[in-house]
Design a protein around this motif. Structure first.
Motif, short mmCIF file in Angstrom:
data_model
loop_
_atom_site.label_atom_id
_atom_site.label_comp_id
_atom_site.label_asym_id
_atom_site.label_seq_id
_atom_site.Cartn_x
_atom_site.Cartn_y
_atom_site.Cartn_z
N GLU A 42 0.73 -1.25 -0.12
CA GLU A 42 -0.03 0.01 -0.03
C GLU A 42 0.91 1.21 0.05
O GLU A 42 1.97 1.18 0.47
N ASP A 43 0.39 2.28 -0.47
CA ASP A 43 1.03 3.63 -0.49
C ASP A 43 1.28 4.15 0.98
O ASP A 43 0.50 3.99 1.58
N SER A 44 2.58 4.47 1.21
CA SER A 44 2.95 4.74 2.56
C SER A 44 4.29 5.24 2.56
O SER A 44 5.08 5.28 1.56
N ASP A 45 4.73 5.98 3.77
CA ASP A 45 6.16 6.57 3.68
C ASP A 45 7.06 5.42 3.73
O ASP A 45 8.14 5.72 2.95
N SER A 46 6.84 4.25 4.20
CA SER A 46 7.79 3.19 4.11
C SER A 46 7.98 2.64 2.90
O SER A 46 9.11 2.52 2.12
#
Length: 400
Positions: free
Chosen positions: A153-157
């Motif tokens: 999923e789109d995330s900072d990580s």
């Protein structure tokens, strides 16, 4: 082996079939051209007869010249059917364009080939095709594809992983935590490009000089420099070389699609400068591999490279803007569309805000203007028609 569909490239190819033109998939090694060609072969088999030739398969070593390739196609074509001739790594065939020029003119035959060397589409070869070819450039995974390939999923990580490892498609098969194997894979790609596509093909004599040049470009990606300035730098490091040799080597690097040259554009005069270019790697992971001994990732350079790749993948011609002595990171043109983009890690400080927004405010037209930042909390900031947005959002959504 499972092949993950990259639908936009397949759609581009399908739109060009049946038009009497050779379709050439270009791009750096391991960008996914062969996988796209294999997916295409599987789909086209339902519509006609597929002749698939992998020039890196030892079984095809006897197809070394255009005559041998043409004879093989001739014995494989089936009358009364639509024939699809698919050739992977066609540049391995001497004077391949002569065979393709003949077969692209035959009724009921479509020709699709891949190639990893820009020299295969030199002006001489383009002339021999008499305009009867269309190029589809295949890039490494963009951020949205990276998420899909890795099941993230789109995330900072996830975004940090993309900026570190780039988009070589095969890497998704190696666990993210297995950093050593991932780095070794990137190294093997560099060695292949370096040895096979440059040293051997271009008969480079000073291999050490070329390697130092590649690493210099990686460390200085996104900076403006010329062949003269590189030659002076190398001389200061006891590597005496002429500016002409540097220019020749830089052309060779760009010919492999490993590195892109970006020209400077005078926004006021609407003209392109002929000197002092910028260079960006076509894969972030490959660039980071070459800079792996640095203490930090140099995230600002990597972010700028990611924005450049986003614009290129979206079909824009990209330039470095110049206006009244100020630099605009990117001027992007697509048909009648135009876009201006500044890249900054953050825009919270007064000086940074003024520099990034101030340069864009100098541009008096009404085309879209963006400041792209790593700050995930920026939301959407508007100032005089200029939009500041988070890098993740820009790479996923803006002007795609």
């Amino acid at each position: 082996m499972e092949r993950i569909n990259r639908a936009d490239y397949l759609h581009q190819v399908y739109s060009l079939l049946g038009k009497g033109e050779a379709i050439v998939l270009t791009g750096h090694r391991r960008a996914g051209k062969s996988c796209i060609l294999e997916l295409l072969a599987a789909e086209l088999a339902a519509d006609g007869h597929v002749i698939y030739i992998d020039m890196e398969d030892p079984a095809n070593a006897d197809l070394a010249t255009f005559r041998e390739l043409s004879d093989h196609i001739k014995t494989s074509v089936k009358a009364g059917q639509r024939n699809y001739v698919l050739v992977d790594e066609v540049q391995e065939v001497t004077e391949f364009e002569k065979a393709l020029r003949y077969w692209v003119k035959q009724d009921g035959v479509d020709v699709v080939v891949t190639g990893s060397n820009a020299a295969m589409l030199s002006s001489d070869i383009a002339s021999s095709f008499a305009g009867r070819y269309h190029r589809v450039h295949v890039s490494s995974l963009n951020y949205s594809e990276f998420l899909r390939f890795y099941g993230l999923e789109d995330s900072d990580s996830a975004f940090s992983q993309y900026l570190r490892w780039g988009g070589m498609p095969f890497l998704y098969r190696i666990p993210l935590e297995d950093e050593r194997t991932r780095m070794e894979y990137l190294g093997s790609i560099y060695d292949t490009i370096f040895v096979k596509d440059i040293v051997r093909r271009k008969s480079v004599r000073n291999v050490s000089l070329l390697d130092n040049l590649v690493r210099f470009v990686a460390d200085n990606s996104g900076k403006v420099f010329s062949a003269n300035s590189i030659a002076k730098y190398l001389k200061g490091n006891n590597l005496a070389v002429s500016a002409n040799t540097v220019a020749e080597y830089m052309d060779s690097l760009c010919d492999t699609y490993m590195i892109d040259r970006v020209k400077r554009y005078d926004i006021k005069g609407k003209s392109v400068f002929e000197q002092q270019d910028k260079y960006y790697f076509e894969d972030l992971g490959l660039r980071n591999y070459l800079c792996r001994d640095k203490r930090s990732l140099d995230i600002e350079k990597v972010l700028e490279g990611a924005v450049y790749l986003k614009l290129r993948r979206s079909g824009y011609e990209v330039y470095v803007g110049q206006l009244n002595g100020k630099e605009i990171d990117f001027v992007a043109r697509r048909g009648d569309e135009l876009m201006y983009v500044q890249v900054a890690l953050q825009v919270t400080g007064a000086d940074t805000y003024q520099r990034e927004f101030g340069n864009l405010k100098l541009i008096k037209d009404n085309y879209p203007k963006y400041v792209v930042t790593m700050d995930p909390n920026v939301g959407l900031i508007y100032d005089s028609g200029i939009v500041a947005c988070a890098a993740r959002q820009f790479l996923l959504d803006v002007e795609s």
